[in-house]
Design a protein around this motif. Structure first.
Motif, PDB file in Angstrom:
ATOM      1  N   LEU B 128      60.228 -10.444  27.938  1.00  0.00           N
ATOM      2  CA  LEU B 128      61.476 -10.225  27.211  1.00  0.00           C
ATOM      3  C   LEU B 128      62.322 -11.477  27.340  1.00  0.00           C
ATOM      4  CD1 LEU B 128      62.355  -6.613  28.466  1.00  0.00           C
ATOM      5  CD2 LEU B 128      61.222  -7.244  26.350  1.00  0.00           C
ATOM      6  N   LEU B 129      62.716 -12.056  26.189  1.00  0.00           N
ATOM      7  CA  LEU B 129      63.465 -13.308  26.271  1.00  0.00           C
ATOM      8  C   LEU B 129      64.932 -13.173  25.895  1.00  0.00           C
ATOM      9  CD1 LEU B 129      60.990 -16.082  25.098  1.00  0.00           C
ATOM     10  CD2 LEU B 129      61.807 -15.554  27.377  1.00  0.00           C
ATOM     11  N   SER B 130      65.409 -11.960  25.727  1.00  0.00           N
ATOM     12  CA  SER B 130      66.839 -11.821  25.469  1.00  0.00           C
ATOM     13  C   SER B 130      67.333 -10.505  26.041  1.00  0.00           C
ATOM     14  CB  SER B 130      67.136 -11.888  23.971  1.00  0.00           C
ATOM     15  OG  SER B 130      67.233 -10.593  23.439  1.00  0.00           O
ATOM     16  N   ASP B 131      68.648 -10.413  26.212  1.00  0.00           N
ATOM     17  CA  ASP B 131      69.225  -9.208  26.801  1.00  0.00           C
ATOM     18  C   ASP B 131      69.044  -7.982  25.940  1.00  0.00           C
ATOM     19  OD1 ASP B 131      72.004 -11.017  28.232  1.00  0.00           O
ATOM     20  OD2 ASP B 131      70.108 -10.381  29.109  1.00  0.00           O
ATOM     21  N   ASP B 132      68.854  -8.171  24.634  1.00  0.00           N
ATOM     22  CA  ASP B 132      68.775  -7.001  23.761  1.00  0.00           C
ATOM     23  C   ASP B 132      67.351  -6.619  23.414  1.00  0.00           C
ATOM     24  OD1 ASP B 132      71.556  -8.494  22.205  1.00  0.00           O
ATOM     25  OD2 ASP B 132      71.580  -6.707  23.490  1.00  0.00           O
ATOM     26  N   ALA B 133      66.406  -7.376  23.935  1.00  0.00           N
ATOM     27  CA  ALA B 133      65.019  -7.046  23.606  1.00  0.00           C
ATOM     28  C   ALA B 133      64.557  -5.889  24.472  1.00  0.00           C
ATOM     29  CB  ALA B 133      64.134  -8.261  23.850  1.00  0.00           C
ATOM     30  N   SER B 134      63.558  -5.156  23.998  1.00  0.00           N
ATOM     31  CA  SER B 134      63.053  -4.056  24.821  1.00  0.00           C
ATOM     32  C   SER B 134      61.588  -3.797  24.513  1.00  0.00           C
ATOM     33  CB  SER B 134      63.868  -2.784  24.595  1.00  0.00           C
ATOM     34  OG  SER B 134      63.618  -2.299  23.304  1.00  0.00           O
ATOM     35  N   ALA B 135      60.949  -3.096  25.452  1.00  0.00           N
ATOM     36  CA  ALA B 135      59.546  -2.737  25.233  1.00  0.00           C
ATOM     37  C   ALA B 135      59.282  -1.396  25.877  1.00  0.00           C
ATOM     38  CB  ALA B 135      58.622  -3.782  25.855  1.00  0.00           C
ATOM     39  N   SER B 136      58.433  -0.621  25.222  1.00  0.00           N
ATOM     40  CA  SER B 136      58.018   0.620  25.848  1.00  0.00           C
ATOM     41  C   SER B 136      56.513   0.724  25.680  1.00  0.00           C
ATOM     42  CB  SER B 136      58.767   1.805  25.237  1.00  0.00           C
ATOM     43  OG  SER B 136      57.891   2.747  24.741  1.00  0.00           O
ATOM     44  N   THR B 137      55.846   1.069  26.760  1.00  0.00           N
ATOM     45  CA  THR B 137      54.400   1.082  26.707  1.00  0.00           C
ATOM     46  C   THR B 137      53.842   2.322  27.389  1.00  0.00           C
ATOM     47  OG1 THR B 137      52.419  -0.095  27.422  1.00  0.00           O
ATOM     48  CG2 THR B 137      54.375  -0.491  28.695  1.00  0.00           C
ATOM     49  N   LEU B 138      52.920   2.949  26.738  1.00  0.00           N
ATOM     50  CA  LEU B 138      52.287   4.129  27.297  1.00  0.00           C
ATOM     51  C   LEU B 138      50.777   4.000  27.161  1.00  0.00           C
ATOM     52  CD1 LEU B 138      52.185   6.970  28.414  1.00  0.00           C
ATOM     53  CD2 LEU B 138      52.925   7.853  26.233  1.00  0.00           C
ATOM     54  N   PRO B 139      50.134   3.387  28.150  1.00  0.00           N
ATOM     55  CA  PRO B 139      48.682   3.257  28.088  1.00  0.00           C
ATOM     56  C   PRO B 139      48.107   4.510  28.731  1.00  0.00           C
ATOM     57  CG  PRO B 139      49.571   1.878  29.848  1.00  0.00           C
ATOM     58  CD  PRO B 139      50.672   2.778  29.381  1.00  0.00           C
TER      59      PRO B 139
END
Lengths: 468, 208
Positions: B128-139
């Motif tokens: 994540l390269l910014s404060d507003d970026a996000s990720a959600s992962t469900l493997p």
């Protein structure tokens, strides 16, 4: 080395005995408003609790069953006894406890354990705590360890302020059910700076058929205190179903540390649907040590909210599904809210003989939880082609300044390791048991000694007759 | 209904997608598919990629590169179903989220009771390269057979502090150091693609 009994379906559950029912009060089967009111009246509760129960019952009626996880459709909610009062009052010495109840706990070993290595014990039979005791020295330091019903009367302010604040009734259907019909469970308050060296233990036993047990536990560890609480549970083997829906709320204040150890060994007819949640404030640390080997279906995901800077959360979980039709759907949830928080989840599960284990977890990092660090590791061992293992680990990260990782593996026993041990003279079964115990060792070693021995033995017994 | 692509018995195929799409991929006996995802434009839709390892000894490698900018959203699921025996399925997704972009990825590996000797692996790594970026992962994994090698991994973080410091101490400014580390992050996986033209295509699209 264990004896060579070829026991396919584990009929060895030695805690599956029952004793005759001699109850003071047994509510009618099924649940309605009038039964909720009766429960409150039997306990002589203050008006606010009666209203809390009735409101929760409304919420329970309107909430749907979860559509994920195990099959809950076969639970016949109308066929369950929601309240059974086994004796007139709580005792503080074992000799005063009614005979058949005492016999049960003797066979399980609770009185002996108390003598040997505990600071306090609560024993719950059906719906009520029938025995409760705490070492004098701790009472003098201001430690409060009571059953929940007594706490409601003796510590009304602190209970009222915190009850239902971590897990409100509308959290999920079974939290609502528990909020309506809860009975028994523990209330613990540890004052500032007090460290309870020996564990406090509660033991939960179901005896009657078609019983529903709904204990409610609230633990508050004030600043810089520490506590280790152990909970064990068993029930007789019946062909009808029983239901256990507990709620555990824990508040770990600044600098305090709480360890909550559970050894769940319900018989194979129990639906075990539990909501457990802790919040950890600044510099606090919360540790769930969870072992699930029994029950027909367990759905339990101990959770920790890291709400203060530098709070730490750890969840170690073992799940063993050793019988066809047995389903352990367990895991853990950790939510990072404050900065500089750290967490670890380590889950080990074993499925054998057609059992099914699922790891279901959540690792969530809220915006602002800077420098959060987390590591989640899930290892699953499948010991035959009939069994099933699932993993559903959800990671949601809304903060960039973090280091979050997750890994999981599913395997069978390594051929190489088996070959090595066999070449050293062990037969296949003993070699397999040894490998499985080794697989569990990193987590099992965290349990008190007596449980370690029991767990190792259980694993060996589950493996008998199922290799080859 | 998803579109269906079948990889015939004993064949080899490579697919390169520059946009997420919902697709059913069916792999027959002894077939091999390399699916390269180069995603630099996200939409707000959900996409589902269903991979049926139908034939014995079928094999799929999915290598995904995500570079999200502005409000890009990458929402997709993959389902890898092991139906044949001795099948292989490896999925590696690497994503870099800038601005307020996000990735929502759910990957399911399902090995049914008769699929022996499955080799399953899935990884989703995000920077994540910014404060507003996000990720959600469900493997997630559903394994019904014990003769299996299955694992997955996921991670979310920033560019490594120490590496940043090292590069800046060598004269690069912060932006340059970051871009170099981004290149290395993708580069690790890029090397797994032996096809040179495709490697070139990936580098051009991602500007690395």
């Amino acid at each position: 080395m264990p004896t060579r009994n070829k026991v396919k379906n584990i009929a060895h559950y030695q805690l599956g005995f029952k004793v005759p029912e001699k109850y003071v009060y047994k509510a009618k089967r099924g649940l309605n408003e009038s039964i909720v009111e009766q429960i409150s009246r039997q306990k002589n509760e203050p008006a606010w609790m009666r209203e809390f129960r009735l409101k929760a019952f409304e919420i329970y009626k309107n909430k749907p069953l979860p559509t994920w996880g195990g099959d809950l459709s076969r639970i016949n909610f109308d066929d369950i006894y929601y309240y059974i009062k086994p004796s007139q009052k709580k005792e503080r010495t074992w000799k005063d406890v009614p005979d058949e109840i005492k016999e049960t706990f003797d066979r399980i070993g609770v009185p002996e354990a108390e003598k040997k290595y505990l600071a306090g014990v609560g024993a719950q039979y059906e719906s009520e705590m029938i025995y409760h005791n705490l070492k004098e020295s701790l009472k003098k330091e201001g430690v409060i360890f009571l059953d929940m019903d007594t706490a409601l009367k003796e510590c009304p302010e602190i209970v009222r302020k915190n009850f239902g604040t971590i897990i409100p009734p509308h959290d999920n259907k079974f939290a609502a059910l528990n909020s309506a019909v809860w009975s028994g469970g523990s209330f613990i308050y540890i004052p500032k700076g007090v460290h309870v060296e020996l564990p406090l233990q509660a033991y939960f036993r179901i005896n009657a058929e078609r019983m529903g047990q709904f204990e409610r536990t609230l633990i508050i560890a004030d600043e810089d205190s520490s506590l280790h609480y152990i909970e064990g549970c068993t029930a007789p083997n019946y062909s009808t179903d029983s239901l256990h829906a507990a709620v555990v709320e824990i508040i770990v204040k600044k600098g305090a540390r709480v360890q909550y150890t559970t050894v769940q060994n319900w018989s194979r007819n129990v639906y075990n649907l539990v909501t457990k949640r802790a919040i950890a404030e600044e510099d606090a640390s919360m540790f769930w040590l969870d072992c699930n080997v029994g029950s027909k279906l367990t759905m339990k995901y101990p959770a920790i909210y890291l709400v203060g800077p530098r709070a730490k959360g750890e969840i170690l979980s073992i799940a063993l599904a050793g019988n066809k039709g047995q389903y352990q759907d367990t895991g853990g949830k950790i939510i990072h809210v404050a900065p500089d928080t750290t967490s670890t989840i380590h889950s080990k599960s074993i499925s054998i003989n057609g059992g099914r284990t699922s790891y279901r977890g959540l690792l969530k990092v809220r915006p602002g939880a800077k420098r959060a660090k987390s590591r989640v590791v899930c290892d699953a061992l499948m010991l035959d082609p009939k069994s099933r293992s699932d993993t559903y680990p959800l990671t949601e990260v809304d903060e960039k300044d973090v280091a979050i990782s997750h890994e999981a593996t599913v395997t069978k026993i390594s051929e190489e390791q088996l070959l090595y041990l066999k070449s050293r003279g062990l037969n296949e079964q003993d070699a397999s048991s040894m490998i499985v115990n080794g697989f569990l060792a990193p987590i099992v070693k965290e349990f008190p000694m007596e449980y370690v021995v029991e767990l190792n033995r259980l694993v060996e017994l589950e493996m008998e007759g199922s290799i080859g | 209904m998803n579109k269906v692509i079948t990889i015939p018995k004993n064949s080899r195929k490579t697919l390169v997608w520059k946009k997420l799409q919902s697709q059913d991929l069916i792999l027959e006996e002894n077939s091999r598919l390399l699916l390269v995802l180069i995603l630099t434009k996200g939409d707000k839709l959900s996409h589902n990629i269903k991979i049926d390892l139908k034939g014995d000894k079928s094999s799929i490698d999915v290598i995904g590169f995500i570079k999200g900018k502005r409000g890009d959203q990458f929402n997709f699921t993959t389902e890898t179903l092991y139906n044949g025996k001795s099948s292989h399925g490896h999925i590696i997704i690497k994503g870099i989220q800038y601005d307020h972009s996000s990735t929502n990825y759910q990957g399911l590996i399902k090995v049914n009771a008769l699929s022996k000797f499955a080799d399953a692996y899935m990884a989703h790594h995000t920077i994540l390269l910014s404060d507003d970026a996000s990720a959600s992962t469900l493997p997630s994994m559903e394994i019904l057979n014990d003769e299996v090698k299955a694992g997955h991994a996921a991670s979310v973080g920033q560019v490594d502090d120490e590496s940043m410091y090292y590069l800046q101490s060598r004269g690069l400014n912060q932006e340059e150091a970051k871009e170099l580390l981004v290149k290395g992050f993708f580069g690790e996986v890029l090397d797994k693609i032996s096809d040179k033209p495709i490697q070139k295509e990936v580098r051009e699209e991602l500007n690395i």
